[in-house]
Design an enzyme around this catalytic site. Structure first.
Site, PDB file in Angstrom:
ATOM      1  N   ARG A 109       0.824  -1.221   0.000  1.00 45.99           N
ATOM      2  CA  ARG A 109       0.000   0.000   0.000  1.00 45.99           C
ATOM      3  C   ARG A 109       0.857   1.270   0.000  1.00 45.99           C
ATOM      4  NH1 ARG A 109      -4.926  -1.772   4.071  1.00 45.99           N
ATOM      5  NH2 ARG A 109      -6.405  -2.279   2.445  1.00 45.99           N
ATOM      6  N   LYS A 141     -14.195 -11.842  10.624  1.00 45.56           N
ATOM      7  CA  LYS A 141     -15.460 -11.415  11.220  1.00 45.56           C
ATOM      8  C   LYS A 141     -16.657 -11.541  10.294  1.00 45.56           C
ATOM      9  CE  LYS A 141     -15.371  -8.452  14.973  1.00 45.56           C
ATOM     10  NZ  LYS A 141     -15.633  -7.097  15.433  1.00 45.56           N
ATOM     11  N   GLY A 193      -6.184  -6.109   2.023  1.00 44.76           N
ATOM     12  CA  GLY A 193      -4.797  -5.980   2.456  1.00 44.76           C
ATOM     13  C   GLY A 193      -4.164  -7.338   2.715  1.00 44.76           C
ATOM     14  N   GLY A 222     -12.859  -4.320   2.323  1.00 41.62           N
ATOM     15  CA  GLY A 222     -14.282  -4.033   2.540  1.00 41.62           C
ATOM     16  C   GLY A 222     -14.844  -3.117   1.471  1.00 41.62           C
TER      17      GLY A 222
HETATM   18  C1  3PG Z   1      -8.584  -1.912   5.160  1.00 40.97           C
HETATM   19  O1  3PG Z   1      -7.500  -2.426   5.400  1.00 40.97           O
HETATM   20  O2  3PG Z   1      -9.622  -2.562   4.983  1.00 40.97           O
HETATM   21  C2  3PG Z   1      -8.642  -0.405   5.045  1.00 40.97           C
HETATM   22  O3  3PG Z   1      -7.428   0.163   5.417  1.00 40.97           O
HETATM   23  C3  3PG Z   1      -9.778   0.131   5.853  1.00 40.97           C
HETATM   24  O4  3PG Z   1      -9.612  -0.233   7.187  1.00 40.97           O
HETATM   25  P1  3PG Z   1     -10.857  -0.606   8.088  1.00 40.97           P
HETATM   26  O5  3PG Z   1     -11.444  -1.878   7.545  1.00 40.97           O
HETATM   27  O6  3PG Z   1     -10.310  -0.785   9.470  1.00 40.97           O
HETATM   28  O7  3PG Z   1     -11.828   0.527   8.001  1.00 40.97           O
HETATM   29 MG    MG Z   2     -11.239  -3.470   6.159  1.00 36.87          MG
END
Ligand code: 3PG
Ligand code: MG
Length: 396
Positions: free
Chosen positions: A38, A200, A355, A378
């Site tokens: 990233r 989750k 990620g 997400g």
């Molecule tokens: C991720 O890794 O999904 C993004 O950086 C967003 O992070 P988050 O899911 O904690 O909002």
């Molecule tokens: Mg996320």
């Protein structure tokens, strides 16, 4: 998504203060960066902005500190990494979002960067607090969101900040992601299979529920699958499990049946007595009370491989196991190889996001190809669902 205002390549930004929201949320272990993908992806844009003599105020989050300062989630290692890669003066600001930071930003010289410490150390960020967003907005003349992966979050630095800066744009990385995913959605061929891992259920329930209507198969892997196994009354030992998911799972299964979408869960697993232990193959009916499920087993891999061979579009988010240990990376690697092979040999459309998924792919050292590899998790899933992401709606 139509109508998004993209950052014009020819805009004169010399001497202008640019607030750039990026996603520097990379995996860390003992404060060391495990996968810099990233960060590497935002470098070209930052280099361009430096060359064009703007003053850069960088905002990012790291992990989910929930408004509490936590040195394990400090952006300091990322600041050091960036500083080494970028040939310019760079500052790290760890104070409050008050007048002090405003003054510091106004002192920035052309081509210099100020990185603000993890924006989620402030509880106002996730609350989408307007006062906080206003203070952030006052730091610059132009706001650029180049964090597609965070655009599903209605947070101050993504959403409300746009009310307090006159000029707002989407950055080039965001544009690249949207262009790629749009072309996949447009050209998507049936049967579509969605492979979902991660831990989750509650964070992905909406997504799974909506995908049921548009895909033929949903393959559930990773720790997420443990909840489905427990729901079906299998022993899952000491495996990671989320409380109170029975109702959600019941609804998912009912809706899947109604929509003729097949939900596939593991039939065997690799377990161990600890995360560092050796992998033992067990049928799903023979998990022991002190076992921890850490990967899918060989029978499950075969089932998933066959589904991939029979699909024309694959969307994949979330690893199949605890890939950080090579003992439990077999499932993730097998899926990656099968998807890649089909992408190369018979132009399967494959889009991977998240990620962890990207870091698992980078880690295995295999030569793989996919139609698109998204750094978003997400956000990528919600966008695929056809949702209007809050962070994108404000860029129109
Ligand atoms: C991720 O890794 O999904 C993004 O950086 C967003 O992070 P988050 O899911 O904690 O909002
Ligand atoms: Mg996320």
């Amino acid at each position: 998504m139509l109508g998004i205002k993209y950052f014009p390549q020819k805009l004169n930004i010399e001497g202008k203060r640019l607030i750039v929201r990026v996603d520097l949320n990379v995996p860390l272990k003992d404060k060391k960066i495990q996968d810099p993908t990233r960060i590497l992806q935002v470098l070209p844009f930052l280099q361009d902005l430096i060359k064009r003599k703007s003053k850069i105020i960088l905002i990012s989050h790291l992990g989910r500190p929930k408004g509490i300062r936590n040195s394990d989630l400090s952006l300091l290692p990322i600041y050091r990494y960036l500083k080494e890669k970028l040939n310019t003066n760079m500052y790290f600001y760890t104070g409050e979002i008050k007048n002090e930071v405003k003054t510091k930003c106004s002192y920035l010289k052309e081509g210099e960067i100020l990185l603000i410490e993890n924006i989620r150390f402030f509880k106002e960020e996730a609350e989408n607090n307007e006062n906080f967003a206003k203070k952030l907005g006052e730091l610059g003349d132009i706001y650029i969101n180049d964090a597609f992966s965070c655009s599903h979050r209605k947070h101050s630095s993504i959403y409300s900040i746009t009310k307090f800066v006159k000029e707002i744009y989407a950055g080039p990385l965001l544009k690249k992601e949207i262009t790629a995913i749009n072309s996949i959605i447009k050209n998507k061929k049936d049967p579509v299979t969605c492979i979902i891992g991660g831990s989750k259920v509650s964070t992905k329930i909406g997504v799974i529920s909506n995908l049921i209507k548009i895909v033929s198969n949903i393959v559930i892997v990773g720790a997420m699958a443990n909840n489905f196994l427990a729901y079906k009354k299998y022993e899952i030992g000491r495996s990671l499990r989320e409380e109170n998911t029975e109702d959600m799972i019941k609804k998912i299964l009912e809706k899947a049946e109604k929509n003729k979408c097949k939900i596939v869960i593991p039939e065997d697993c690799m377990v161990s007595k600890s995360f560092e232990g050796d992998a033992i193959l067990r049928d799903i009916k023979s998990i022991e009370k002190d076992d921890i499920i850490l990967d899918i087993g060989s029978k499950t891999i075969k089932i998933i491989e066959e589904i991939i061979d029979n699909s024309n579009t694959i969307m994949w988010n979330g690893p199949a196991g605890y890939f950080e240990s090579k003992n439990f990376a077999l499932g993730t690697n097998a899926i990656a190889q099968k998807v890649s092979e089909n992408t190369k040999n018979r132009s399967l459309t494959s889009v991977l996001g998240g990620g962890d998924t990207v870091s698992a792919i980078n880690k295995n050292g295999l030569d793989l190809s996919f139609t698109h590899l998204s750094t978003a998790g997400g956000a990528f899933l919600e966008y695929l669902e056809g949702k209007d992401l809050p962070g994108l709606s404000v860029l129109k």
